[in-house]
Write an enzyme that holds these catalytic residues in place. Structure first.
Site, mmCIF file in Angstrom:
data_model
loop_
_atom_site.group_PDB
_atom_site.id
_atom_site.type_symbol
_atom_site.label_atom_id
_atom_site.label_comp_id
_atom_site.label_asym_id
_atom_site.label_seq_id
_atom_site.Cartn_x
_atom_site.Cartn_y
_atom_site.Cartn_z
ATOM 1 N N TYR A 69 3.185 -2.411 -1.458
ATOM 2 C CA TYR A 69 3.595 -1.042 -1.805
ATOM 3 C C TYR A 69 3.738 -1.325 -3.385
ATOM 4 O O TYR A 69 4.052 -2.281 -3.911
ATOM 5 C CB TYR A 69 4.771 -0.600 -1.001
ATOM 6 C CG TYR A 69 4.627 -0.535 0.472
ATOM 7 C CD1 TYR A 69 3.963 0.482 0.837
ATOM 8 C CD2 TYR A 69 5.260 -1.443 1.251
ATOM 9 C CE1 TYR A 69 3.714 0.588 2.322
ATOM 10 C CE2 TYR A 69 5.077 -1.239 2.757
ATOM 11 C CZ TYR A 69 4.488 -0.265 3.189
ATOM 12 O OH TYR A 69 4.226 -0.137 4.532
ATOM 13 N N ARG B 165 7.895 -2.216 -4.196
ATOM 14 C CA ARG B 165 8.820 -2.976 -3.413
ATOM 15 C C ARG B 165 7.940 -4.312 -2.981
ATOM 16 O O ARG B 165 6.783 -4.015 -2.607
ATOM 17 C CB ARG B 165 9.471 -2.194 -2.506
ATOM 18 C CG ARG B 165 8.474 -1.404 -1.274
ATOM 19 C CD ARG B 165 9.399 -0.286 -0.909
ATOM 20 N NE ARG B 165 8.685 0.440 0.028
ATOM 21 C CZ ARG B 165 7.597 1.292 0.067
ATOM 22 N NH1 ARG B 165 7.261 1.657 -1.279
ATOM 23 N NH2 ARG B 165 7.141 2.020 0.927
ATOM 24 N N CYS C 282 14.489 -18.496 13.134
ATOM 25 C CA CYS C 282 15.349 -17.495 13.156
ATOM 26 C C CYS C 282 16.385 -18.109 14.514
ATOM 27 O O CYS C 282 16.227 -18.992 14.749
ATOM 28 C CB CYS C 282 14.492 -16.114 14.290
ATOM 29 S SG CYS C 282 13.322 -15.411 13.188
ATOM 30 N N CYS D 163 11.688 -13.712 19.380
ATOM 31 C CA CYS D 163 11.239 -12.533 19.937
ATOM 32 C C CYS D 163 9.710 -12.696 20.345
ATOM 33 O O CYS D 163 9.048 -13.109 19.574
ATOM 34 C CB CYS D 163 11.248 -11.176 19.073
ATOM 35 S SG CYS D 163 12.749 -10.972 18.343
ATOM 36 N N CYS E 226 7.056 -11.187 18.285
ATOM 37 C CA CYS E 226 6.897 -11.645 16.748
ATOM 38 C C CYS E 226 5.748 -11.209 16.074
ATOM 39 O O CYS E 226 4.547 -11.909 16.163
ATOM 40 C CB CYS E 226 7.396 -12.899 16.551
ATOM 41 S SG CYS E 226 7.745 -13.245 14.704
ATOM 42 N N ARG F 211 5.274 -11.867 13.139
ATOM 43 C CA ARG F 211 4.852 -13.076 12.200
ATOM 44 C C ARG F 211 4.959 -14.371 12.943
ATOM 45 O O ARG F 211 5.325 -15.654 12.144
ATOM 46 C CB ARG F 211 5.911 -13.108 11.067
ATOM 47 C CG ARG F 211 5.475 -13.111 9.569
ATOM 48 C CD ARG F 211 6.657 -12.684 8.635
ATOM 49 N NE ARG F 211 6.383 -11.339 8.267
ATOM 50 C CZ ARG F 211 7.455 -10.537 8.198
ATOM 51 N NH1 ARG F 211 8.528 -10.983 8.363
ATOM 52 N NH2 ARG F 211 7.360 -9.175 7.891
ATOM 53 N N ASP G 178 3.176 -3.980 16.968
ATOM 54 C CA ASP G 178 2.052 -4.788 16.229
ATOM 55 C C ASP G 178 1.033 -5.379 17.303
ATOM 56 O O ASP G 178 1.350 -5.810 18.281
ATOM 57 C CB ASP G 178 2.356 -5.543 15.193
ATOM 58 C CG ASP G 178 3.007 -4.961 14.255
ATOM 59 O OD1 ASP G 178 2.476 -3.732 13.872
ATOM 60 O OD2 ASP G 178 3.854 -5.631 13.424
ATOM 61 N N ASP H 297 2.319 0.152 11.782
ATOM 62 C CA ASP H 297 2.094 -0.746 10.570
ATOM 63 C C ASP H 297 0.592 -0.832 11.008
ATOM 64 O O ASP H 297 0.085 -1.548 11.861
ATOM 65 C CB ASP H 297 2.705 -2.045 10.718
ATOM 66 C CG ASP H 297 3.128 -2.634 9.277
ATOM 67 O OD1 ASP H 297 2.361 -2.360 8.563
ATOM 68 O OD2 ASP H 297 4.304 -2.761 9.214
ATOM 69 N N LYS I 8 3.120 0.997 6.891
ATOM 70 C CA LYS I 8 3.644 1.498 7.764
ATOM 71 C C LYS I 8 3.173 2.901 7.492
ATOM 72 O O LYS I 8 3.241 3.819 6.493
ATOM 73 C CB LYS I 8 5.281 1.563 7.420
ATOM 74 C CG LYS I 8 5.871 0.088 7.787
ATOM 75 C CD LYS I 8 7.207 0.193 7.454
ATOM 76 C CE LYS I 8 7.681 -1.204 7.590
ATOM 77 N NZ LYS I 8 7.275 -2.015 6.308
HETATM 78 C C1 LIG Z 1 8.111 -2.839 5.923
HETATM 79 C C2 LIG Z 1 7.742 -3.308 4.545
HETATM 80 C C3 LIG Z 1 8.345 -2.931 3.007
HETATM 81 C C4 LIG Z 1 9.494 -1.835 3.161
HETATM 82 O O1 LIG Z 1 8.934 -0.681 3.778
HETATM 83 P P1 LIG Z 1 9.864 0.423 3.646
HETATM 84 O O2 LIG Z 1 9.274 1.669 4.216
HETATM 85 O O3 LIG Z 1 10.422 0.819 2.336
HETATM 86 O O4 LIG Z 1 11.046 0.245 4.502
HETATM 87 C C5 LIG Z 1 7.788 -3.541 2.305
HETATM 88 N N1 LIG Z 1 6.960 -4.485 2.041
HETATM 89 C C6 LIG Z 1 6.078 -4.942 3.256
HETATM 90 C C7 LIG Z 1 5.144 -5.828 3.153
HETATM 91 C C8 LIG Z 1 6.613 -4.489 4.425
HETATM 92 O O5 LIG Z 1 5.874 -4.801 5.567
#
Ligand SMILES: *Cc1c(COP(=O)(O)O)cnc(C)c1O
Length: 389
Positions: free
Chosen positions: A118, A121, A130, A134, A137, A139, A298, A335, A342
């Site tokens: 994104y 972030r 962990c 789970c 998972c 990942r 997923d 996702d 997402k």
């Molecule tokens: C889930 C995720 C985030 C955070 O997403 P938000 O919608 O801000 O909670 C950031 N980077 C990645 C790769 C994600 O999978």
């Protein structure tokens, strides 16, 4: 403190453990259930579970903390706790559409262990371990140390990337479970991130408060509060996971000023009905946790037996929205397979929209009209429309 529905399950299968041992997270880690023989000592396993345990250990390790293992009903093969951590043979079966990396993370890593999907972030994978694993998972390709791939996070390169990328204002620490590393190591990572001026917001994604509430020590909480604003996303799927110990651990985090959100995964036979979900979200509010996301499971390899339809997820949201506290209702998201990130999916409450009006459906199914503001030049996005660029 409201104790209704919260109860302890300790010492359960560990009557010989002293309270001091039980409350020590390192004791919990050393006494994890990791083999078929150990699981069978306490549970009446079905032939399928026995087969599952034998088939999957090379793909995603089997490990459950004593604290969480105590929540499993010994004679109930449909126990919702059991379904989350005891493997079934379906895990070894890859069905069409399933992927090793369903969220397309590996393709969005500018630096090993740092996912930048994104604009503002990033996701930093700080460990591949962990407290318990789970079975769904997302990942599993890199988590638990037994799969095909290895997580090789390059911390120095990640910090450098973040220093150079001034558009990043939010760093999410995950893994594996970010709270499984030592206080010192976590402090060094957080301090290094806090030293980057454009990083405003830190958050930790963790299931430790649920699998290993003993890890949420006063010392850990005191350390974390030095790095505010720091938020946390926990992962609870079923109301029975919220024991007194878990509620108290969440309380310690909340008392340290950490805003708490929950990310649930919609799982067949675990939480795929409105009554279970309602009980879960109400207990979360009582534990000072805001339900944040409900994830459609997923398309990870071997997850067909745990996935539900999207229609089921929408039906559950429909049964909650408007019928209970708005704070309690999570955003249902998928996702997007292959790396789309997402995407929110919601029951259609906007039934029609043009330049004159928007037609709304409320939680009871009654129809209302709200007039559009005349002369506004914003594009009208009709329900279901695809924007063209
Ligand atoms: C889930 C995720 C985030 C955070 O997403 P938000 O919608 O801000 O909670 C950031 N980077 C990645 C790769 C994600 O999978």
């Amino acid at each position: 403190m409201n104790d209704r529905d919260f109860r302890t399950h300790a010492p359960g299968y560990w009557p010989e453990a002293t309270p001091a041992e039980w409350n020590d997270w390192r004791w919990q880690m050393r006494h994890r259930i990791t083999t078929l023989a150990q699981a069978e000592q306490h549970l009446r396993l079905t032939p399928a579970e026995r087969e599952g345990l034998l088939l999957t250990a090379h793909k995603l390790a089997f490990a459950v903390t004593p604290h969480y293992f105590n929540l499993i009903e010994p004679d109930n093969p449909n126990c919702p706790i059991r379904r989350q951590v005891i493997p079934l043979p379906g895990e070894a079966v890859v069905t069409p559409g399933e992927m090793a990396d369903p969220c397309g993370e590996d393709g969005h890593m500018p630096v090993p262990g740092l996912v930048h999907r994104y604009p503002d972030r990033v996701l930093l994978l700080v460990t591949d371990r962990c407290a318990s694993y789970c079975r769904y998972c997302t990942r599993s390709r890199v988590v638990s140390g037994v799969g095909e791939q290895e997580l090789e996070t390059d911390f120095e390169a990640a910090f450098q990337y973040l220093e150079e990328h001034t558009e990043v204002r939010d760093v999410l620490l995950s893994g594996g479970d970010a709270l499984l590393i030592s206080d010192d190591k976590l402090r060094r990572i957080l301090a290094r991130l806090r030293a980057i001026p454009h990083i405003e917001f830190l958050r930790i994604g963790t299931r430790i408060p649920i699998f290993l509430p003993q890890r949420i020590t006063p010392e850990l909480c005191a350390m974390l509060r030095e790095f505010h604003p720091l938020w946390m996303s926990v992962h609870v799927n079923h109301p029975r996971e919220l024991t007194t110990e878990v509620r108290d651990a969440l309380g310690r985090l909340a008392d340290a000023g950490i805003p708490l959100g929950n990310q649930s995964v919609l799982l067949a036979g675990v939480n795929d009905d409105a009554d279970t979900m309602r009980a879960l979200i109400h207990k979360l509010l009582r534990s000072r946790v805001r339900p944040y996301y409900l994830y459609q499971c997923d398309l990870i390899h071997g997850s067909a037996h745990l996935r539900t339809s999207v229609a089921k997820g929408l039906e559950i949201i429909e049964a909650l929205r408007g019928h209970t506290t708005g704070y309690a209702v999570p955003q249902y998201v998928i996702d997007a397979p292959g790396g789309g990130g997402k995407v929110p999916v919601s029951p259609g409450y906007v039934v029609y929209h043009d330049k004159e009006k928007v037609v709304l459906r409320n939680y009871e199914g009654r129809i209302f009209e709200y007039p559009e503001k005349p002369g506004d030049t914003s594009a009208v996005v009709r329900p279901g429309a695809i924007l063209e660029y």
